[in-house]
Design a protein around this motif. Structure first.
Motif, PDB file in Angstrom:
ATOM      1  N   MET A   1       0.872  -1.029  -0.213  1.00 43.19           N
ATOM      2  CA  MET A   1       0.125   0.095   0.030  1.00 43.19           C
ATOM      3  C   MET A   1       0.893   1.366  -0.059  1.00 43.19           C
ATOM      4  O   MET A   1       0.391   2.323  -0.268  1.00 43.19           O
ATOM      5  N   HIS A   2       2.265   1.228   0.057  1.00 43.65           N
ATOM      6  CA  HIS A   2       3.048   2.246   0.523  1.00 43.65           C
ATOM      7  C   HIS A   2       2.735   3.186  -1.063  1.00 43.65           C
ATOM      8  O   HIS A   2       2.928   4.370  -0.893  1.00 43.65           O
ATOM      9  N   ASP A   3       2.817   2.418  -2.208  1.00 42.79           N
ATOM     10  CA  ASP A   3       2.807   3.215  -3.434  1.00 42.79           C
ATOM     11  C   ASP A   3       1.555   4.201  -3.548  1.00 42.79           C
ATOM     12  O   ASP A   3       1.664   4.912  -4.421  1.00 42.79           O
ATOM     13  N   VAL A   4       0.509   4.257  -2.638  1.00 41.58           N
ATOM     14  CA  VAL A   4      -0.492   5.063  -2.783  1.00 41.58           C
ATOM     15  C   VAL A   4      -0.097   6.361  -2.424  1.00 41.58           C
ATOM     16  O   VAL A   4      -0.561   7.527  -2.808  1.00 41.58           O
ATOM     17  N   LEU A   5       1.020   6.330  -1.458  1.00 44.45           N
ATOM     18  CA  LEU A   5       1.760   7.800  -1.143  1.00 44.45           C
ATOM     19  C   LEU A   5       2.657   8.317  -2.143  1.00 44.45           C
ATOM     20  O   LEU A   5       3.280   9.105  -1.749  1.00 44.45           O
ATOM     21  N   ASP A   6       2.945   7.322  -3.099  1.00 41.80           N
ATOM     22  CA  ASP A   6       4.076   7.703  -4.100  1.00 41.80           C
ATOM     23  C   ASP A   6       3.751   8.412  -5.248  1.00 41.80           C
ATOM     24  O   ASP A   6       2.787   7.839  -6.026  1.00 41.80           O
TER      25      ASP A   6
ATOM     26  N   ALA B   1      -8.448   2.940   0.773  1.00 37.91           N
ATOM     27  CA  ALA B   1      -8.249   4.358   0.344  1.00 37.91           C
ATOM     28  C   ALA B   1      -8.947   5.110  -0.466  1.00 37.91           C
ATOM     29  O   ALA B   1      -8.769   6.301  -0.383  1.00 37.91           O
ATOM     30  N   ALA B   2     -10.280   4.374  -0.724  1.00 35.74           N
ATOM     31  CA  ALA B   2     -11.204   5.103  -1.441  1.00 35.74           C
ATOM     32  C   ALA B   2     -12.426   4.479  -1.668  1.00 35.74           C
ATOM     33  O   ALA B   2     -12.410   3.363  -0.758  1.00 35.74           O
ATOM     34  N   VAL B   3     -13.599   5.068  -1.762  1.00 34.45           N
ATOM     35  CA  VAL B   3     -15.037   4.707  -1.736  1.00 34.45           C
ATOM     36  C   VAL B   3     -15.697   5.255  -3.018  1.00 34.45           C
ATOM     37  O   VAL B   3     -15.283   6.281  -3.229  1.00 34.45           O
ATOM     38  N   ALA B   4     -16.578   4.427  -3.425  1.00 33.73           N
ATOM     39  CA  ALA B   4     -17.346   4.565  -4.805  1.00 33.73           C
ATOM     40  C   ALA B   4     -18.693   5.037  -4.117  1.00 33.73           C
ATOM     41  O   ALA B   4     -19.364   4.355  -3.220  1.00 33.73           O
ATOM     42  N   PHE B   5     -19.406   5.930  -5.185  1.00 32.77           N
ATOM     43  CA  PHE B   5     -20.765   6.345  -4.771  1.00 32.77           C
ATOM     44  C   PHE B   5     -21.500   6.261  -6.021  1.00 32.77           C
ATOM     45  O   PHE B   5     -21.001   6.992  -7.066  1.00 32.77           O
TER      46      PHE B   5
ATOM     47  N   VAL C   1      -5.155   6.991   5.686  1.00 33.47           N
ATOM     48  CA  VAL C   1      -4.165   5.872   4.804  1.00 33.47           C
ATOM     49  C   VAL C   1      -3.133   6.025   5.450  1.00 33.47           C
ATOM     50  O   VAL C   1      -2.336   4.810   5.411  1.00 33.47           O
ATOM     51  N   VAL C   2      -2.366   6.972   5.857  1.00 32.34           N
ATOM     52  CA  VAL C   2      -1.065   7.067   6.489  1.00 32.34           C
ATOM     53  C   VAL C   2      -0.909   6.072   7.564  1.00 32.34           C
ATOM     54  O   VAL C   2       0.026   5.296   7.853  1.00 32.34           O
TER      55      VAL C   2
END
Length: 327
Positions: free
Chosen positions: A1-6, A52-56, A77-78
């Protein structure tokens, strides 16, 4: 999941676009992220699965392409990333401990002591010392004795590392030989570390050079037999490491705090007699009766003498007074 912050990764680019665009659609996110719609959709599904995200979306549609997407708060997320890191580190430590036990068990009859490793290369010793400090979570205990062979650059690098570890909450306790004050490199280094928060004490002649990180690793450095140079012993969790930790704690109780190590207190005959009685185990009341003094006077003088000697017990005070030639 680190690459979410990259920001350079695909998932990082999509997540950053989501952070800046509340309830965005894929058609909006794709050009902003510089990716095609199918790639963005796949990334969004991954982000949703990892929290890290949600859909509507509209109730009548199950197609993710019709949904709006929202980033969950970056702070959450962090925190998730850090928690997963901690779990991975804990798992790695457990696996390492199991492998270490297996390593020592497999070698128990091979004529070697699995907890002990001999290292003679100076670079390897320095690397082991850095690992010891970086891995410590609670405390680093050090006995530092001559010869002080490190260069100025070495001491500056060690200072920088120690300051970082102390800032992270690691306690440093160090026992120095008294002559460390006089060394042109080690002396100023010791003074700076004490000022930065190191707990330092001195002994006339500590018996060995030692570093211990928590209860996980010890490094003993000794003169090489029959030749120049030194040999370092890396000691991992074992009865030997426990014994070395006990040696340190015994010497720590006998050592003088560095802040008072250079004080040359002059005592009169009355204080000398108080110290003698203290060392024999006499109580304040017994000392007062024996010397014909008021109890409050004795209590005050005992407190002053303990402070000047850097002692926390009467036994320590007796040892330190004897070392100074007062008894």
């Amino acid at each position: 999941m680190h690459d979410v912050l990259d920001a350079d990764s695909e998932r990082g680019r999509v997540y950053r676009c989501l952070v800046a665009r509340p309830r965005a659609r894929i058609q909006e996110l794709a050009p902003a992220a510089g990716l095609d719609a199918d790639t963005v959709l796949a990334v969004l599904r991954d982000l949703a699965e990892e929290g890290a995200a949600v859909a509507f979306g509209p109730a009548h549609s199950s197609d993710d392409r019709d949904h709006c997407w929202e980033a969950l708060p970056p702070a959450r997320v962090v925190e998730t990333v850090l928690q997963r890191d901690a779990m991975r580190q804990a798992t790695a430590r457990r696996a390492g401990d199991e492998l270490e036990r297996l390593y020592r068990y497999a070698r128990r009859d091979a004529g070697t002591y699995g907890a002990l490793e001999v290292v003679e290369d100076r670079a390897e010793v320095m690397a082991a010392s850095n690992r010891l400090q970086l891995a410590a979570r609670h405390q680093v205990r050090v006995i530092d004795v001559p010869p002080y062979s490190g260069s100025s650059a070495h001491y500056l690098d060690q200072e920088a590392l120690q300051r970082r570890r102390m800032a992270a909450g690691v306690v440093y306790r160090a026992i120095y030989q008294g002559c460390a004050f006089e060394d042109p490199v080690a002396g100023p280094n010791m003074a700076r570390m004490v000022e930065a928060g190191e707990q330092a004490r001195t002994l006339d002649e500590p018996p060995l050079k030692l570093a211990i990180g928590d209860e996980d690793l010890a490094i003993v450095t000794l003169p090489a037999d029959g030749r120049d140079g030194v040999v370092s012993l890396l000691v991992r969790p074992s009865g030997l490491l426990n014994a070395l930790a006990a040696v340190f704690e015994t010497l720590w109780r006998l050592a003088v705090p560095a802040t008072v190590a250079g004080v040359d207190l002059r005592i009169d005959e009355r204080d000398r007699r108080i110290l003698t009685l203290m060392a024999s185990g006499a109580t304040d009341d017994a000392i007062a009766r024996r010397l014909g003094l008021g109890r409050r006077t004795v209590v005050r003088r005992v407190s002053t003498l303990l402070a000047h000697l850097g002692a926390t017990t009467r036994f320590q005070a007796g040892v330190q007074a004897a070392r100074r030639g007062w008894l």
